[in-house]
Motif scaffolding. Structure first.
Motif, PDB file in Angstrom:
ATOM      1  N   GLU A   1    -106.957 -12.403 -41.714  1.00 37.25           N
ATOM      2  CA  GLU A   1    -107.929 -11.507 -42.333  1.00 37.25           C
ATOM      3  C   GLU A   1    -108.749 -10.794 -41.271  1.00 37.25           C
TER       4      GLU A   1
ATOM      5  N   PHE B   1    -106.682  -7.950 -39.806  1.00 34.57           N
ATOM      6  CA  PHE B   1    -106.607  -6.823 -40.722  1.00 34.57           C
ATOM      7  C   PHE B   1    -107.922  -6.058 -40.768  1.00 34.57           C
ATOM      8  N   ASP B   2    -109.055  -6.762 -40.705  1.00 34.26           N
ATOM      9  CA  ASP B   2    -110.353  -6.093 -40.666  1.00 34.26           C
ATOM     10  C   ASP B   2    -110.490  -5.258 -39.402  1.00 34.26           C
TER      11      ASP B   2
ATOM     12  N   ILE C   1    -108.036  -3.871 -37.721  1.00 34.49           N
ATOM     13  CA  ILE C   1    -107.150  -2.715 -37.884  1.00 34.49           C
ATOM     14  C   ILE C   1    -107.792  -1.679 -38.800  1.00 34.49           C
ATOM     15  N   LYS C   2    -108.361  -2.125 -39.917  1.00 32.36           N
ATOM     16  CA  LYS C   2    -109.016  -1.197 -40.833  1.00 32.36           C
ATOM     17  C   LYS C   2    -110.192  -0.499 -40.178  1.00 32.36           C
TER      18      LYS C   2
END
Length: 52
Positions: A24, A27-28, A30-31
């Motif tokens: 997670e 992914f944070d 990357i976002k």
């Protein structure tokens, strides 16, 4: 028997949550990088298949 099943379920949920936490976080990151570059997430979904 039921308390052991509940305890087993809680242990599985805890272990999965611990295993997923680093994913997670990635992914944070990357976002946030996509947002910093001004790329909307919907556009990133459309770009990804062409880049591969």
């Amino acid at each position: 028997m039921t308390p052991m099943l509940l305890l087993s379920r809680d242990c599985i949920i805890c272990l999965v949550s611990i295993w997923i936490a680093p994913i997670e976080c990635v992914f944070d990151l990357i976002k946030s990088e996509l947002a910093r570059r001004g790329i909307p997430l919907e556009a990133a979904d459309q770009i990804a298949p062409h880049a591969a």
